[in-house]
Design a protein around this motif. Structure first.
Motif, PDB file in Angstrom:
ATOM      1  N   CYS A 374      76.653  78.574  48.034  1.00  0.00           N
ATOM      2  CA  CYS A 374      76.092  78.874  49.359  1.00  0.00           C
ATOM      3  C   CYS A 374      75.039  79.966  49.233  1.00  0.00           C
ATOM      4  CB  CYS A 374      77.195  79.316  50.319  1.00  0.00           C
ATOM      5  SG  CYS A 374      78.276  77.981  50.893  1.00  0.00           S
ATOM      6  N   GLY A 375      75.333  80.960  48.400  1.00  0.00           N
ATOM      7  CA  GLY A 375      74.364  82.027  48.178  1.00  0.00           C
ATOM      8  C   GLY A 375      73.140  81.529  47.449  1.00  0.00           C
ATOM      9  N   LEU A 376      73.333  80.628  46.488  1.00  0.00           N
ATOM     10  CA  LEU A 376      72.226  80.110  45.699  1.00  0.00           C
ATOM     11  C   LEU A 376      71.250  79.307  46.557  1.00  0.00           C
ATOM     12  CD1 LEU A 376      71.537  80.349  42.691  1.00  0.00           C
ATOM     13  CD2 LEU A 376      72.533  78.081  42.349  1.00  0.00           C
ATOM     14  N   ALA A 377      71.757  78.736  47.638  1.00  0.00           N
ATOM     15  CA  ALA A 377      70.892  77.962  48.532  1.00  0.00           C
ATOM     16  C   ALA A 377      69.814  78.827  49.168  1.00  0.00           C
ATOM     17  CB  ALA A 377      71.734  77.291  49.618  1.00  0.00           C
ATOM     18  N   TYR A 378      70.034  80.139  49.192  1.00  0.00           N
ATOM     19  CA  TYR A 378      69.049  81.043  49.786  1.00  0.00           C
ATOM     20  C   TYR A 378      67.812  81.222  48.913  1.00  0.00           C
ATOM     21  CZ  TYR A 378      71.805  82.561  53.806  1.00  0.00           C
ATOM     22  OH  TYR A 378      72.477  82.610  55.001  1.00  0.00           O
ATOM     23  N   ILE A 379      67.796  80.627  47.736  1.00  0.00           N
ATOM     24  CA  ILE A 379      66.569  80.619  46.930  1.00  0.00           C
ATOM     25  C   ILE A 379      65.451  79.925  47.701  1.00  0.00           C
ATOM     26  CG2 ILE A 379      65.489  79.641  44.867  1.00  0.00           C
ATOM     27  CD1 ILE A 379      68.037  80.118  43.360  1.00  0.00           C
ATOM     28  N   SER A 380      65.813  78.879  48.429  1.00  0.00           N
ATOM     29  CA  SER A 380      64.818  78.106  49.173  1.00  0.00           C
ATOM     30  C   SER A 380      64.046  78.942  50.190  1.00  0.00           C
ATOM     31  CB  SER A 380      65.497  76.913  49.860  1.00  0.00           C
ATOM     32  OG  SER A 380      64.572  76.178  50.634  1.00  0.00           O
ATOM     33  N   PRO A 381      64.705  79.664  51.108  1.00  0.00           N
ATOM     34  CA  PRO A 381      63.924  80.487  52.044  1.00  0.00           C
ATOM     35  C   PRO A 381      63.165  81.618  51.362  1.00  0.00           C
ATOM     36  CG  PRO A 381      66.286  80.837  52.359  1.00  0.00           C
ATOM     37  CD  PRO A 381      66.137  79.654  51.470  1.00  0.00           C
ATOM     38  N   ASN A 382      63.683  82.116  50.239  1.00  0.00           N
ATOM     39  CA  ASN A 382      62.945  83.161  49.523  1.00  0.00           C
ATOM     40  C   ASN A 382      61.612  82.636  49.001  1.00  0.00           C
ATOM     41  OD1 ASN A 382      64.391  85.788  49.318  1.00  0.00           O
ATOM     42  ND2 ASN A 382      66.043  84.512  48.570  1.00  0.00           N
ATOM     43  N   ILE A 383      61.639  81.424  48.434  1.00  0.00           N
ATOM     44  CA  ILE A 383      60.398  80.805  47.939  1.00  0.00           C
ATOM     45  C   ILE A 383      59.452  80.532  49.100  1.00  0.00           C
ATOM     46  CG2 ILE A 383      59.433  78.741  46.854  1.00  0.00           C
ATOM     47  CD1 ILE A 383      61.986  78.585  45.157  1.00  0.00           C
ATOM     48  N   CYS A 384      59.983  80.007  50.184  1.00  0.00           N
ATOM     49  CA  CYS A 384      59.149  79.701  51.350  1.00  0.00           C
ATOM     50  C   CYS A 384      58.552  80.966  51.961  1.00  0.00           C
ATOM     51  CB  CYS A 384      59.970  78.955  52.400  1.00  0.00           C
ATOM     52  SG  CYS A 384      60.322  77.236  51.970  1.00  0.00           S
ATOM     53  N   CYS A 385      59.291  82.072  51.922  1.00  0.00           N
ATOM     54  CA  CYS A 385      58.767  83.330  52.449  1.00  0.00           C
ATOM     55  C   CYS A 385      57.512  83.759  51.701  1.00  0.00           C
ATOM     56  CB  CYS A 385      59.830  84.431  52.351  1.00  0.00           C
ATOM     57  SG  CYS A 385      61.041  84.407  53.681  1.00  0.00           S
ATOM     58  N   VAL A 386      57.531  83.622  50.371  1.00  0.00           N
ATOM     59  CA  VAL A 386      56.376  84.015  49.566  1.00  0.00           C
ATOM     60  C   VAL A 386      55.175  83.137  49.906  1.00  0.00           C
ATOM     61  CG1 VAL A 386      55.459  84.209  47.231  1.00  0.00           C
ATOM     62  CG2 VAL A 386      57.824  84.896  47.705  1.00  0.00           C
ATOM     63  N   VAL A 387      55.411  81.828  50.015  1.00  0.00           N
ATOM     64  CA  VAL A 387      54.322  80.896  50.340  1.00  0.00           C
ATOM     65  C   VAL A 387      53.765  81.189  51.726  1.00  0.00           C
ATOM     66  CG1 VAL A 387      53.748  78.470  50.736  1.00  0.00           C
ATOM     67  CG2 VAL A 387      55.272  79.101  48.849  1.00  0.00           C
ATOM     68  N   VAL A 388      54.664  81.418  52.692  1.00  0.00           N
ATOM     69  CA  VAL A 388      54.228  81.683  54.062  1.00  0.00           C
ATOM     70  C   VAL A 388      53.488  83.015  54.157  1.00  0.00           C
ATOM     71  CG1 VAL A 388      55.037  82.176  56.400  1.00  0.00           C
ATOM     72  CG2 VAL A 388      55.992  80.255  55.144  1.00  0.00           C
ATOM     73  N   PHE A 389      53.937  84.009  53.387  1.00  0.00           N
ATOM     74  CA  PHE A 389      53.238  85.292  53.392  1.00  0.00           C
ATOM     75  C   PHE A 389      51.780  85.123  52.985  1.00  0.00           C
ATOM     76  CE2 PHE A 389      51.728  88.371  50.160  1.00  0.00           C
ATOM     77  CZ  PHE A 389      51.269  89.355  51.027  1.00  0.00           C
ATOM     78  N   LEU A 390      51.548  84.337  51.936  1.00  0.00           N
ATOM     79  CA  LEU A 390      50.181  84.113  51.480  1.00  0.00           C
ATOM     80  C   LEU A 390      49.347  83.443  52.567  1.00  0.00           C
ATOM     81  CD1 LEU A 390      50.945  82.925  47.835  1.00  0.00           C
ATOM     82  CD2 LEU A 390      50.082  85.155  48.556  1.00  0.00           C
ATOM     83  N   MET A 391      50.015  82.611  53.384  1.00  0.00           N
ATOM     84  CA  MET A 391      49.305  81.960  54.490  1.00  0.00           C
ATOM     85  C   MET A 391      49.133  82.923  55.667  1.00  0.00           C
ATOM     86  SD  MET A 391      51.234  78.256  54.485  1.00  0.00           S
ATOM     87  CE  MET A 391      50.436  77.765  56.001  1.00  0.00           C
ATOM     88  N   ALA A 392      50.239  83.524  56.091  1.00  0.00           N
ATOM     89  CA  ALA A 392      50.227  84.324  57.322  1.00  0.00           C
ATOM     90  C   ALA A 392      49.374  85.576  57.199  1.00  0.00           C
ATOM     91  CB  ALA A 392      51.657  84.695  57.713  1.00  0.00           C
ATOM     92  N   GLY A 393      49.603  86.374  56.141  1.00  0.00           N
ATOM     93  CA  GLY A 393      48.879  87.628  55.996  1.00  0.00           C
ATOM     94  C   GLY A 393      47.390  87.443  55.814  1.00  0.00           C
ATOM     95  N   TYR A 394      47.014  86.648  54.825  1.00  0.00           N
ATOM     96  CA  TYR A 394      45.599  86.466  54.526  1.00  0.00           C
ATOM     97  C   TYR A 394      44.896  85.610  55.579  1.00  0.00           C
ATOM     98  CZ  TYR A 394      46.327  88.683  50.011  1.00  0.00           C
ATOM     99  OH  TYR A 394      46.620  89.596  49.031  1.00  0.00           O
ATOM    100  N   MET A 395      45.603  84.614  56.117  1.00  0.00           N
ATOM    101  CA  MET A 395      44.998  83.767  57.150  1.00  0.00           C
ATOM    102  C   MET A 395      44.722  84.578  58.415  1.00  0.00           C
ATOM    103  SD  MET A 395      46.511  80.308  58.951  1.00  0.00           S
ATOM    104  CE  MET A 395      46.987  79.608  57.366  1.00  0.00           C
ATOM    105  N   SER A 396      45.648  85.475  58.760  1.00  0.00           N
ATOM    106  CA  SER A 396      45.470  86.292  59.955  1.00  0.00           C
ATOM    107  C   SER A 396      44.250  87.197  59.828  1.00  0.00           C
ATOM    108  CB  SER A 396      46.726  87.135  60.198  1.00  0.00           C
ATOM    109  OG  SER A 396      46.577  87.960  61.319  1.00  0.00           O
ATOM    110  N   ASP A 397      44.107  87.876  58.687  1.00  0.00           N
ATOM    111  CA  ASP A 397      42.940  88.742  58.476  1.00  0.00           C
ATOM    112  C   ASP A 397      41.648  87.932  58.409  1.00  0.00           C
ATOM    113  OD1 ASP A 397      44.328  91.131  58.485  1.00  0.00           O
ATOM    114  OD2 ASP A 397      44.680  91.123  56.326  1.00  0.00           O
ATOM    115  N   TYR A 398      41.723  86.747  57.805  1.00  0.00           N
ATOM    116  CA  TYR A 398      40.536  85.885  57.713  1.00  0.00           C
ATOM    117  C   TYR A 398      40.074  85.462  59.115  1.00  0.00           C
ATOM    118  CZ  TYR A 398      37.734  81.683  56.975  1.00  0.00           C
ATOM    119  OH  TYR A 398      36.746  80.736  57.037  1.00  0.00           O
TER     120      TYR A 398
END
Length: 558
Positions: A374-398
């Motif tokens: 159950c804990g290992l399943a949280y790898i998925s949101p961790n990976i998605c957080c990194v991908v979304v950060f690259l979109m959200a942070g840089y896209m917002s400033d752009y």
């Protein structure tokens, strides 16, 4: 001297891009057309003027603090069923206790945010970590619902600086055109700490028991405390109001880069030179030159290592705590602040709903995951957080910069909100995938991917809400952020308190279909704010500048 405030200026509407190169203003070294907002001072110890190395160390310390408090607050998510089996506390009571913790994460901001303004952010961060360390030792000894709730209330109260003070620290360090990047890093740390903790806790629980989950959290917080004591620097900075944006006049350096004033870029013994300055009248968003004058930068002693780790470096000379305590209540009258709190709160509701059901869904039939899995399943949101950060942070400033260029240089806070279109669509699909998938017992990979999207997309809500609020009312963003977090955590508390009954009474399918529709609706409200936000900021501008003027007068002792 306090520069006169222009009551006709619309808060948040700025001339961000100097397309014709005629503005007498500080410009970004990366893009000479971008105007630096807020205006940096002439002091190389101003956080806005710090060298990249010094800034990114401060950002890293902010991340360390976020993990030091965030991991202990979320470590129990994957071991809730284990705690319920070994104590007299039911699963519903455990989730309710988590709700109380989030409630006091918000209420504590009302106390700790003003204290940080009066006595400095650094001592508040260190005290918060110290208290979290002690509370984690107590948690394993909780045997009744009352003890559990009491521990969670204290953990939320003393850990509350994680909710609002970190955003203000990022705002201290970054200019308007790069602010989403800093906020995105904070959001990434906050959310991944909440996903990483249960991932690791599952393995600890399987090997050593759930009590060691909390004891190891206490040790981790202690390590973070020691690190921050030696490396975290105070970002409170006393500004001269005659030399910063006041809604009317801005004193700007001609062709200078703020990093040229940074500590690391000055040779030993080198002192700031005399620079010619001109005033820039920004009334009604137009640039008009006014007579130039020469200002001599007074040399100031450079901070030593001892100065940087001082616990009194952020102390205010005057006792202004009562005024800081009242500040958030004054900012609660502005629609943009209230909506930012609603947006942030709605994103956390679905985050809590996921965490509360993750263990029961994946540990039950037909998946039968162990606590570790159950804990290992949280790898998925961790990976998605990194991908979304690259979109959200840089896209917002752009978006902030590119839309300003299209508009002739004028920037609106609402320009950032277009990133919510991605959250609106993918969030809807993720809720359907998790809830409906669990109901029909689809393959676990569908649930893990949906879980990743539900968790990762929360970065969008955090980044959009916080940067929008800060862009709208930067002069009062510390006070405004308390209102945002209070609304967010009240919504989170309401959800956590009743989410067990929500799922039990409606089932996975219907509860998450309703959650998907709510996700779509809540994020779609940005279209209303995009259309009406400028109107409301203009409508309430006189009230806002009156608050700013009063705050500056009080701080100056006038």
């Amino acid at each position: 001297m306090i520069e006169e405030i222009n009551y006709n200026a619309v808060p948040g509407t700025t001339h961000l891009v100097d397309l014709e190169g005629k503005m007498n203003a500080h410009h970004s070294s990366g893009d000479s057309k971008i105007v630096l907002i807020p205006t940096p001072s002439d002091d190389y110890d101003d956080p806005l003027n710090w060298s990249p190395r010094r800034k990114w160390l401060a950002v890293f310390c902010n991340v360390v603090y976020t993990y030091g408090v965030g991991i202990p607050s979320a470590a129990i998510y994957s071991v809730l069923t284990n705690i319920a089996k070994e104590t007299d506390i039911t699963l519903g009571e455990l989730n309710a206790g988590t709700g109380y913790m989030f409630l006091f994460f918000g209420l504590g901001c009302v106390i700790f945010q003003p204290i940080a303004l009066q006595y400095g952010k650094r001592p508040v961060y260190l005290f918060s970590l110290f208290a979290t360390c002690l509370i984690c030792v107590w948690a394993p000894y909780s045997k009744s619902n009352g003890e559990w709730i009491g521990g969670k209330i204290l953990q939320g109260f003393f850990g509350s600086p994680i909710e609002s003070l970190c955003e203000i620290t990022m705002s201290d360090l970054f200019f308007e055109h790069e602010r989403a990047r800093g906020m995105g890093i904070y959001a990434l740390a906050l959310i991944t700490s909440n996903f990483m903790a249960p991932m690791l806790a599952g393995f600890v629980s399987d090997g050593m028991g759930w009590k060691w989950v909390m004891w190891l959290c206490s040790i981790f917080s202690a390590v973070c405390l020691v690190f921050l004591y030696f490396f975290m620097e105070e970002t409170n900075f006393k500004r001269d109001y005659s030399q910063i944006d006041s809604g009317m006049t801005v004193l700007e350096g001609i062709g200078s880069d703020p990093e040229s004033l940074a500590e690391d870029n000055l040779a030993d013994g080198e002192k700031p030179a005399q620079r010619e300055y001109k005033g820039t009248n920004t009334k009604n968003h137009h640039t008009v030159e006014v007579p130039s004058s020469n200002i001599l930068f007074q040399p100031k002693p450079r901070k030593t290592f001892k100065d940087k780790i001082s616990l009194t470096g952020g102390f205010k000379d005057k006792f202004l705590l009562p005024h800081y305590l009242l500040g958030p209540f004054k900012m609660a009258r502005f629609p943009s602040v209230l909506w930012a709190g609603f947006l942030y709160g709605s994103s956390l509701v679905f985050f809590n709903l996921l965490n509360a059901t993750e263990s029961t869904v994946l540990s039950g039939a037909p998946y039968n995951f162990s606590a570790a899995m159950c804990g290992l399943a949280y790898i998925s949101p961790n990976i998605c957080c990194v991908v979304v950060f690259l979109m959200a942070g840089y896209m917002s400033d752009y978006l902030k910069v590119s839309l300003a260029k299209r508009r002739g240089g004028t920037s609106l806070p609402e320009d950032r909100l277009w990133i919510l279109v991605v959250y609106m669509v993918l969030g809807f699909l993720a809720c359907i995938g998790w809830g409906v998938g669990a109901h029909y017992e689809v393959h676990w990979i569908v649930l893990v991917i949906s879980m990743g999207l539900m968790g990762g997309l929360t970065v969008f809500g955090c980044t959009a809400a916080v940067t929008y609020c800060s862009d709208c009312y930067h002069e009062m963003d510390t006070e405004a952020m308390v209102v945002v977090i209070l609304i967010r955590n009240l919504m989170s508390f309401a959800c956590s308190y009743g989410l067990t009954d929500w799922v039990l009474n409606m089932g996975y399918k219907n509860s998450f279909i309703s959650a998907a529709c709510l996700t779509l609706f809540c994020n779609a409200t940005f279209l209303v704010i995009r259309a009406s936000g400028p109107y409301w900021r203009n409508k309430t501008k006189a009230q806002y500048w009156k608050i700013v003027e009063h705050k500056r007068s009080v701080e100056a002792g006038i």
